[in-house]
Design an enzyme around this catalytic site. Structure first.
Site, short mmCIF file in Angstrom:
data_model
loop_
_atom_site.label_atom_id
_atom_site.label_comp_id
_atom_site.label_asym_id
_atom_site.label_seq_id
_atom_site.Cartn_x
_atom_site.Cartn_y
_atom_site.Cartn_z
CG HIS A 69 42.28 35.36 36.95
ND1 HIS A 69 41.86 34.58 38.01
CD2 HIS A 69 42.39 36.57 37.34
CE1 HIS A 69 42.28 35.01 39.18
NE2 HIS A 69 42.44 36.44 38.99
CG ASP A 71 43.41 30.85 36.53
OD1 ASP A 71 43.13 32.08 36.25
OD2 ASP A 71 44.54 30.86 37.14
CG ASP A 102 41.87 36.82 42.70
OD1 ASP A 102 41.87 37.35 41.85
OD2 ASP A 102 42.82 36.66 43.44
CD GLU A 135 46.08 36.63 38.31
OE1 GLU A 135 46.94 37.50 38.67
OE2 GLU A 135 45.45 35.58 39.01
CD GLU A 136 44.68 33.47 41.31
OE1 GLU A 136 45.88 33.55 41.81
OE2 GLU A 136 43.75 34.19 41.53
CD GLU A 164 43.56 40.20 39.27
OE1 GLU A 164 42.87 39.90 40.47
OE2 GLU A 164 44.10 39.12 38.83
CG HIS A 353 44.42 34.07 46.85
ND1 HIS A 353 45.72 34.08 46.42
CD2 HIS A 353 43.83 34.41 45.86
CE1 HIS A 353 45.78 34.16 45.20
NE2 HIS A 353 44.65 34.54 44.68
#
Length: 380
Positions: A69, A71, A102, A135-136, A164, A353
């Site tokens: 991903h 996003d 990520d 995805e997030e 990931e 994150h």
């Protein structure tokens, strides 16, 4: 000329693609992959941008897929960052920015590996990249949209690797061969409001909720299974919005989140929660209703040829044989597992994150070499 995964990661970081914004990341990848001979299709659904890219014939005997991903989560307090979260700056061998770990680095590494591989040694088969922009977020129109579109258009991956971050501290430590399921339950208790000096004239919903939550936490859900740790239940909220200290409220709410292994299903745990709610309801006279959201069921890709292939490649490039794990939260592998066998391997995820998300440049380069080796061995 080989594709530089570090430069590509930096370019992707400069695309402000906080869910659900596309931010230019998939446009950049579509242009690069098309120039490299991939057939690209935008599979947008529900306002979410997704990209499907295939090199080789549709319906090939063997098709190795990568999923990831572009996003990212919000940056939080931008002023707290050491470097611009969308600057893609490299300082002393470290690349900074939201998505550095990520997982724009993972997407860049597998895109670079795929482009070099099909140019240098065109395989007898197909290479597929399924990249989502959701995805997030709720993940309702991301990888699921890609898989739905693939099924409707005769596209299929024989095996898939999700890029990931999987390593706790050092490259090569861990790969994922499954994930725990995840579900959330919202309880609402309806009682009778009253004066706190006369509790017998009221029916306290908070007492009922406390009793229910105590029952849910009283015993472990299980002791773990062959490939999974024990399931967990966490109380995440309990509230009634009551500003007065001398009033028993009429209504209260509580929320629990469960991460569960393959000893359970979302349905069996829903029944278990409902059983306890009904019992407390009967004991207290407080009406308890519940709403459940199952984010994903637990799944396992049993150790075998796919995990062996990934582990060999990781060990050859890092000197470490990765642990086969099912730990952590959820990922889009929970959708891919219904399409084909899937495993996950990627970077060290310590800063994902976080404010000041960053990754060592050397790790991105190493990840590309691992993905390249996987492709070579898969099609050998």
């Amino acid at each position: 000329m080989p594709v530089d995964p570090v430069r590509l990661t930096a370019d992707l970081i400069r695309c402000n693609s906080v869910t659900p914004a596309e931010g230019g990341a998939l446009v950049l990848l579509e242009r690069l992959l098309t120039e490299g001979g991939f057939t690209c299709t935008r599979v947008d659904r529900g306002g979410i941008a997704n990209l499907f890219a295939r090199w080789g014939a549709r319906g090939a005997n063997r098709s190795f897929g990568f999923n990831g991903h572009t996003d990212v989560v919000p940056v939080g307090d931008a002023a707290a960052w050491t470097h611009d979260p969308f600057g893609g700056e490299i300082v002393d061998g470290v690349l900074w920015g939201r998505g550095a770990t990520d997982m724009k680095s993972g997407v860049a590494a597998f895109a670079a590996a795929a482009l070099d591989f099909v140019r240098e040694t065109p395989p007898d088969g197909a290479v597929i990249l399924a990249i989502t922009g959701d995805e997030e977020g709720d993940a309702e129109d991301g990888t699921t949209a890609l898989l739905d579109w693939m099924a409707a258009n005769g596209e299929r991956m024989t095996h898939c690797l999700v890029g990931e971050p999987t390593c706790p501290n050092e490259m090569g430590e861990m790969m994922k061969i499954g994930r725990r399921g995840s579900m959330t339950c919202w309880f609402t208790a309806e009682g009778v409001q009253g004066h706190s000096a006369y509790p017998h004239r009221a029916r306290n919903p908070m007492s009922a909720l406390v009793k229910l939550l105590a029952r849910l936490e009283e015993k472990p859900l299980d002791e773990g299974t062959a490939h999974f740790d024990a399931s967990t239940l966490a109380i995440t909220t309990i509230d009634c919005g009551n500003p007065a200290t001398n009033v028993i409220p009429a209504r209260g709410t509580a929320t629990v989140n469960i991460r569960f292994n393959d000893a359970h299903s979302g349905a069996s745990l829903t029944d278990w929660l409902a059983g306890h709610a009904r019992a407390v309801e009967a004991e207290t006279g407080v009406r308890i209703t519940m709403r459940v959201q199952i984010s994903g069921e637990s799944f396992l890709t049993p150790p075998g040829p796919l995990s062996d292939l990934i582990a060999r490649a990781v060990e050859a490039e890092t000197g470490r044989r990765p642990e086969l794990s099912t730990s952590g939260g959820t990922s889009d592998a929970r959708f891919v597992k219904d399409h084909c066998p899937v495993v996950e391997f990627g970077l060290v995820g310590k800063t994902m994150h976080q404010v000041d998300e960053r990754v060592e440049v050397a790790q991105i380069e190493q990840l590309k070499t691992i993905y390249s080796r996987i492709l070579r061995e898969y099609f050998a």
